[in-house]
Write a protein that holds these residues in place. Structure first.
Motif, PDB file in Angstrom:
ATOM      1  N   GLU A 142       2.930   4.264   2.068  1.00 46.54           N
ATOM      2  CA  GLU A 142       2.454   2.889   1.884  1.00 46.54           C
ATOM      3  C   GLU A 142       1.134   2.842   1.133  1.00 46.54           C
ATOM      4  O   GLU A 142       0.886   1.914   0.368  1.00 46.54           O
ATOM      5  CB  GLU A 142       2.362   2.178   3.230  1.00 46.54           C
ATOM      6  CG  GLU A 142       3.731   1.866   3.800  1.00 46.54           C
ATOM      7  CD  GLU A 142       3.693   1.194   5.167  1.00 46.54           C
ATOM      8  OE1 GLU A 142       2.593   1.062   5.773  1.00 46.54           O
ATOM      9  OE2 GLU A 142       4.787   0.808   5.641  1.00 46.54           O
ATOM     10  N   PHE A 143       0.271   3.837   1.331  1.00 47.01           N
ATOM     11  CA  PHE A 143      -0.977   3.917   0.577  1.00 47.01           C
ATOM     12  C   PHE A 143      -0.672   3.924  -0.918  1.00 47.01           C
ATOM     13  O   PHE A 143      -1.245   3.155  -1.693  1.00 47.01           O
ATOM     14  CB  PHE A 143      -1.745   5.181   0.981  1.00 47.01           C
ATOM     15  CG  PHE A 143      -2.982   5.444   0.171  1.00 47.01           C
ATOM     16  CD1 PHE A 143      -4.175   4.818   0.478  1.00 47.01           C
ATOM     17  CD2 PHE A 143      -2.960   6.329  -0.898  1.00 47.01           C
ATOM     18  CE1 PHE A 143      -5.328   5.060  -0.278  1.00 47.01           C
ATOM     19  CE2 PHE A 143      -4.093   6.586  -1.648  1.00 47.01           C
ATOM     20  CZ  PHE A 143      -5.282   5.944  -1.331  1.00 47.01           C
ATOM     21  N   LEU A 144       0.270   4.774  -1.325  1.00 46.30           N
ATOM     22  CA  LEU A 144       0.609   4.889  -2.743  1.00 46.30           C
ATOM     23  C   LEU A 144       1.346   3.653  -3.246  1.00 46.30           C
ATOM     24  O   LEU A 144       1.046   3.154  -4.331  1.00 46.30           O
ATOM     25  CB  LEU A 144       1.447   6.148  -2.982  1.00 46.30           C
ATOM     26  CG  LEU A 144       1.643   6.515  -4.442  1.00 46.30           C
ATOM     27  CD1 LEU A 144       0.314   6.872  -5.101  1.00 46.30           C
ATOM     28  CD2 LEU A 144       2.606   7.676  -4.562  1.00 46.30           C
ATOM     29  N   THR A 145       2.314   3.152  -2.475  1.00 45.53           N
ATOM     30  CA  THR A 145       3.069   1.982  -2.939  1.00 45.53           C
ATOM     31  C   THR A 145       2.168   0.765  -3.069  1.00 45.53           C
ATOM     32  O   THR A 145       2.294   0.011  -4.032  1.00 45.53           O
ATOM     33  CB  THR A 145       4.271   1.660  -2.020  1.00 45.53           C
ATOM     34  OG1 THR A 145       3.814   1.422  -0.693  1.00 45.53           O
ATOM     35  CG2 THR A 145       5.287   2.779  -2.037  1.00 45.53           C
ATOM     36  N   ASP A 146       1.273   0.574  -2.122  1.00 43.10           N
ATOM     37  CA  ASP A 146       0.348  -0.564  -2.197  1.00 43.10           C
ATOM     38  C   ASP A 146      -0.582  -0.444  -3.400  1.00 43.10           C
ATOM     39  O   ASP A 146      -0.848  -1.418  -4.092  1.00 43.10           O
ATOM     40  CB  ASP A 146      -0.479  -0.681  -0.921  1.00 43.10           C
ATOM     41  CG  ASP A 146       0.331  -1.101   0.289  1.00 43.10           C
ATOM     42  OD1 ASP A 146       1.490  -1.548   0.127  1.00 43.10           O
ATOM     43  OD2 ASP A 146      -0.189  -0.964   1.406  1.00 43.10           O
TER      44      ASP A 146
END
Length: 129
Positions: A20-24
């Motif tokens: 989620e860190f990367l997707t966000d």
């Protein structure tokens, strides 16, 4: 023979947190979940498969992402808004700034598992025809 990278596994303390860190940050989506993996697909067909493992078994890696100028603007705005420590260089000698190498821009930062992440708008050596 045609050889393409299909996927790589990225070790994380928490696979969902890292995915989620990367997707966000990059405006990506989680594309699949199976077994211990949460997959994030990149535009060139490669998936990053995040897997939770014990923190003491994580070997820190470096991941560089080639993105457009517009994507860089959006991601860098997120980095600043979220207060993510970032640097113009991999040695982390120039905090809070970006670089302008090879006619593009770049920035380095760490993900939640401690992997060194890099965003660049031009490949090293510049664009070739």
């Amino acid at each position: 023979m045609s050889v393409e990278l299909n996927h790589t596994i990225i070790h994380a303390r928490d696979n969902r947190e890292s995915a989620e860190f990367l997707t966000d940050l990059l405006g990506l989506e989680i594309t699949a979940e199976w077994g211990p993996f949460i997959a994030v697909a990149l535009s060139n067909g490669v998936t990053l498969d995040f897997a939770t493992i014990p923190a003491d078994r994580i070997a820190l890696q470096h991941y560089a992402f080639l993105i457009s100028e517009e994507e860089f603007d959006a991601a860098y705005a997120q980095i600043r808004e979220r207060g993510i420590e970032h640097y113009a260089d991999p040695q982390r000698q120039h905090p809070g700034t970006i670089n302008h190498n090879d006619g593009g821009r770049g920035v380095y930062f760490m993900d939640p598992a401690g992997h060194a992440m890099e965003l660049i708008t031009v490949p090293y050596g510049g664009w070739t025809s």
